[in-house]
Each structure stands twice: as C-alpha cells, then as structure tokens.
Design a protein around this motif. Sequence first.
Motif, PDB file in Angstrom:
ATOM      1  N   ILE A  92       0.918  -1.200  -0.024  1.00 36.80           N
ATOM      2  CA  ILE A  92       0.135  -0.038   0.076  1.00 36.80           C
ATOM      3  C   ILE A  92       0.776   1.321   0.047  1.00 36.80           C
ATOM      4  O   ILE A  92       0.547   2.106  -0.950  1.00 36.80           O
ATOM      5  N   GLN A  93       1.987   1.431   0.754  1.00 32.78           N
ATOM      6  CA  GLN A  93       2.523   2.335   0.814  1.00 32.78           C
ATOM      7  C   GLN A  93       3.456   2.878  -0.390  1.00 32.78           C
ATOM      8  O   GLN A  93       3.781   3.773  -1.009  1.00 32.78           O
ATOM      9  N   ILE A  94       4.192   1.623  -0.785  1.00 34.29           N
ATOM     10  CA  ILE A  94       4.983   1.691  -1.863  1.00 34.29           C
ATOM     11  C   ILE A  94       3.868   2.168  -3.200  1.00 34.29           C
ATOM     12  O   ILE A  94       4.528   2.798  -4.056  1.00 34.29           O
ATOM     13  N   GLN A  95       3.145   1.560  -3.202  1.00 35.67           N
ATOM     14  CA  GLN A  95       2.011   1.908  -4.339  1.00 35.67           C
ATOM     15  C   GLN A  95       1.825   3.271  -4.311  1.00 35.67           C
ATOM     16  O   GLN A  95       1.878   4.052  -5.250  1.00 35.67           O
ATOM     17  N   ALA A  96       1.519   3.869  -3.177  1.00 40.33           N
ATOM     18  CA  ALA A  96       0.973   5.235  -2.910  1.00 40.33           C
ATOM     19  C   ALA A  96       2.316   6.170  -3.439  1.00 40.33           C
ATOM     20  O   ALA A  96       2.196   7.134  -4.084  1.00 40.33           O
ATOM     21  N   ASP A  97       3.393   5.833  -3.080  1.00 41.94           N
ATOM     22  CA  ASP A  97       4.593   6.457  -3.367  1.00 41.94           C
ATOM     23  C   ASP A  97       4.788   6.475  -4.776  1.00 41.94           C
ATOM     24  O   ASP A  97       5.113   7.588  -5.445  1.00 41.94           O
ATOM     25  N   VAL A  98       4.883   5.185  -5.551  1.00 44.05           N
ATOM     26  CA  VAL A  98       5.081   5.200  -7.005  1.00 44.05           C
ATOM     27  C   VAL A  98       3.964   5.793  -7.759  1.00 44.05           C
ATOM     28  O   VAL A  98       3.991   6.587  -8.764  1.00 44.05           O
ATOM     29  N   SER A  99       2.753   5.902  -7.178  1.00 42.31           N
ATOM     30  CA  SER A  99       1.485   6.924  -7.685  1.00 42.31           C
ATOM     31  C   SER A  99       1.905   8.185  -7.776  1.00 42.31           C
ATOM     32  O   SER A  99       1.781   8.959  -8.670  1.00 42.31           O
ATOM     33  N   SER A 100       2.383   8.551  -6.693  1.00 45.59           N
ATOM     34  CA  SER A 100       2.761  10.107  -6.418  1.00 45.59           C
ATOM     35  C   SER A 100       3.696  10.329  -7.184  1.00 45.59           C
ATOM     36  O   SER A 100       3.714  11.538  -7.990  1.00 45.59           O
ATOM     37  N   LEU A 101       4.902   9.527  -7.331  1.00 44.93           N
ATOM     38  CA  LEU A 101       5.798   9.958  -8.208  1.00 44.93           C
ATOM     39  C   LEU A 101       5.512   9.870  -9.625  1.00 44.93           C
ATOM     40  O   LEU A 101       5.789  10.742 -10.380  1.00 44.93           O
ATOM     41  N   GLU A 102       4.641   8.990 -10.123  1.00 43.78           N
ATOM     42  CA  GLU A 102       4.156   8.923 -11.431  1.00 43.78           C
ATOM     43  C   GLU A 102       3.418  10.329 -11.805  1.00 43.78           C
ATOM     44  O   GLU A 102       3.400  11.059 -12.814  1.00 43.78           O
ATOM     45  N   GLY A 103       2.585  10.713 -10.820  1.00 48.41           N
ATOM     46  CA  GLY A 103       1.715  11.994 -11.273  1.00 48.41           C
ATOM     47  C   GLY A 103       2.607  13.301 -11.140  1.00 48.41           C
ATOM     48  O   GLY A 103       2.370  14.152 -11.967  1.00 48.41           O
ATOM     49  N   ARG A 104       3.817  13.376 -10.152  1.00 49.53           N
ATOM     50  CA  ARG A 104       4.694  14.467 -10.368  1.00 49.53           C
ATOM     51  C   ARG A 104       5.320  14.448 -11.605  1.00 49.53           C
ATOM     52  O   ARG A 104       5.564  15.430 -12.223  1.00 49.53           O
ATOM     53  N   VAL A 105       6.034  13.185 -11.899  1.00 50.47           N
ATOM     54  CA  VAL A 105       6.606  13.053 -13.315  1.00 50.47           C
ATOM     55  C   VAL A 105       5.645  13.523 -14.417  1.00 50.47           C
ATOM     56  O   VAL A 105       5.971  14.284 -15.490  1.00 50.47           O
ATOM     57  N   ARG A 106       4.544  12.906 -14.553  1.00 47.85           N
ATOM     58  CA  ARG A 106       3.343  13.520 -15.470  1.00 47.85           C
ATOM     59  C   ARG A 106       3.018  15.039 -15.320  1.00 47.85           C
ATOM     60  O   ARG A 106       3.110  15.556 -16.421  1.00 47.85           O
ATOM     61  N   SER A 107       2.860  15.519 -14.424  1.00 52.01           N
ATOM     62  CA  SER A 107       2.925  17.071 -14.083  1.00 52.01           C
ATOM     63  C   SER A 107       4.186  17.801 -14.657  1.00 52.01           C
ATOM     64  O   SER A 107       4.037  18.759 -15.329  1.00 52.01           O
ATOM     65  N   LEU A 108       5.250  17.312 -14.331  1.00 53.20           N
ATOM     66  CA  LEU A 108       6.608  17.967 -14.736  1.00 53.20           C
ATOM     67  C   LEU A 108       6.747  17.971 -16.257  1.00 53.20           C
ATOM     68  O   LEU A 108       7.070  18.820 -17.075  1.00 53.20           O
ATOM     69  N   ALA A 109       6.304  16.850 -16.703  1.00 55.18           N
ATOM     70  CA  ALA A 109       6.287  16.744 -18.346  1.00 55.18           C
ATOM     71  C   ALA A 109       5.401  17.660 -18.989  1.00 55.18           C
ATOM     72  O   ALA A 109       5.716  18.119 -19.938  1.00 55.18           O
ATOM     73  N   LEU A 110       4.074  17.723 -18.290  1.00 55.82           N
ATOM     74  CA  LEU A 110       3.139  18.669 -18.956  1.00 55.82           C
ATOM     75  C   LEU A 110       3.706  20.106 -18.711  1.00 55.82           C
ATOM     76  O   LEU A 110       3.495  21.081 -19.711  1.00 55.82           O
ATOM     77  N   THR A 111       4.305  20.474 -17.706  1.00 59.92           N
ATOM     78  CA  THR A 111       5.034  21.669 -17.321  1.00 59.92           C
ATOM     79  C   THR A 111       6.150  22.113 -18.785  1.00 59.92           C
ATOM     80  O   THR A 111       6.089  23.234 -19.303  1.00 59.92           O
ATOM     81  N   MET A 112       6.797  20.866 -18.867  1.00 57.54           N
ATOM     82  CA  MET A 112       7.704  20.926 -19.994  1.00 57.54           C
ATOM     83  C   MET A 112       7.404  20.811 -21.384  1.00 57.54           C
ATOM     84  O   MET A 112       8.205  20.809 -22.414  1.00 57.54           O
ATOM     85  N   ASP A 113       6.124  20.748 -21.657  1.00 53.50           N
ATOM     86  CA  ASP A 113       5.245  20.512 -22.889  1.00 53.50           C
ATOM     87  C   ASP A 113       6.008  19.245 -23.611  1.00 53.50           C
ATOM     88  O   ASP A 113       6.109  19.126 -24.571  1.00 53.50           O
ATOM     89  N   CYS A 114       6.248  18.223 -22.697  1.00 50.27           N
ATOM     90  CA  CYS A 114       6.307  17.100 -23.255  1.00 50.27           C
ATOM     91  C   CYS A 114       5.160  16.186 -23.649  1.00 50.27           C
ATOM     92  O   CYS A 114       4.271  16.205 -23.112  1.00 50.27           O
ATOM     93  N   PRO A 115       5.348  15.297 -24.751  1.00 50.14           N
ATOM     94  CA  PRO A 115       4.151  14.400 -25.038  1.00 50.14           C
ATOM     95  C   PRO A 115       4.182  13.491 -24.060  1.00 50.14           C
ATOM     96  O   PRO A 115       5.018  12.691 -23.758  1.00 50.14           O
ATOM     97  N   ILE A 116       3.023  13.270 -23.340  1.00 55.89           N
ATOM     98  CA  ILE A 116       2.620  12.174 -22.494  1.00 55.89           C
ATOM     99  C   ILE A 116       1.397  11.426 -22.852  1.00 55.89           C
ATOM    100  O   ILE A 116       0.456  11.879 -23.440  1.00 55.89           O
ATOM    101  N   ALA A 117       1.467  10.289 -23.083  1.00 53.17           N
ATOM    102  CA  ALA A 117       0.507   8.968 -23.308  1.00 53.17           C
ATOM    103  C   ALA A 117      -0.526   8.932 -22.162  1.00 53.17           C
ATOM    104  O   ALA A 117      -0.133   9.393 -21.093  1.00 53.17           O
ATOM    105  N   ALA A 118      -1.757   8.289 -22.360  1.00 53.73           N
ATOM    106  CA  ALA A 118      -2.646   8.179 -21.559  1.00 53.73           C
ATOM    107  C   ALA A 118      -2.020   6.957 -20.493  1.00 53.73           C
ATOM    108  O   ALA A 118      -1.113   6.246 -20.973  1.00 53.73           O
ATOM    109  N   ARG A 119      -2.279   7.005 -19.298  1.00 57.29           N
ATOM    110  CA  ARG A 119      -2.050   5.879 -18.482  1.00 57.29           C
ATOM    111  C   ARG A 119      -1.973   4.604 -18.823  1.00 57.29           C
ATOM    112  O   ARG A 119      -3.084   4.295 -19.292  1.00 57.29           O
TER     113      ARG A 119
END
Length: 158
Positions: A92-119
């Motif tokens: 549960i904790q590790i999944q929450a960490d990885v999910s948070s990490l994925e969300g932050r990477v996705r947000s950073l990619a959008l900030t930098m105008d990187c192409p992001i595919a659907a989850r």
Amino acid sequence: MHIFLALLYVSLVAAPGSSSLPTNGGSIRNSIHSIINIAQITLVHIKKLQTRMPVSQQIETKTPSIQGLTSISHDLGLLDNDLRSPLTELFIQIQADVSSLEGRVRSLALTMDCPIAARPGREPSDNLFPDSQHHLTLTKAQHYLEEFLLHKDKLKVC
C-alpha cells in the motif's frame, strides 16, 4: 522631484529581480528535487518491506531504459499497476509512493510541454504464485528506481 523619480525608477527596475514569485526554472528544479526525494524514500520503503518478507532467491528483472519524462511516466504507470494487484496489500505505501511519483513526473512533463500518453491500463494477472509475484514486483520496483536515480538527469528531457 528628481529623487522621487529616481527612487520610482529603481524600485520598478529592481522589483522583477527581487520578486518572491517562483520562476518556471525554479518550479522545475523544485519538482525534480521532489521527484528524486520520493524515489529515494520509496527505495527505503521497499528495502524495509523486503526484510519482513520470507527470503527469496535473487530475482533477475529487465529494467526498461530511462530516456526522458515520457518513458519515465509510462514505466511508473506500469509499476503502479503491478503494485495495485489485489493480493499485494503489503504494498500500500509503496504503491502510494509510486503513484505520487508518476503523478509528479506527469505534471513536470506537462509543464515542459512533453508528449504524454494516457496512463497504461491494468493487465489481469494470474497470481498462481503470489509470494513469487510479490518478490518479482518489489524487485522490479527496486531496480527501476535505482536505475532511475542513476539517470535522474533524464528528468530534464522529454
């Protein structure tokens, strides 16, 4: 009168440099720092959980290459799906960490105008050997995050 105009001019010219509002570059740096911290913390959680699990043989996993924000986001999405398996309540904790990490990477990619595919979608698993699957999932997450931290400079490219 000239002193007043001079002070007004200096305050207007100096104001942008002394502004406390974060710049785009500062925001990106803060995001990268936060992502790296979450990855390091997640590795600590993984290692702590591995000490509580029954001993397993060394498992070899293939870690995908880390090319940039787009691939990192995709790979973290796949790891998140693996960690959400119904039989992995230990994660549960590790999944929450990885999910948070994925969300932050996705947000950073959008900030930098990187192409992001659907989850990536979840794939059904057979779970015939849940203990082995737990070890495999943890090992995959650990190896990916270790590799990710070695190539953290890829957070600056799409």
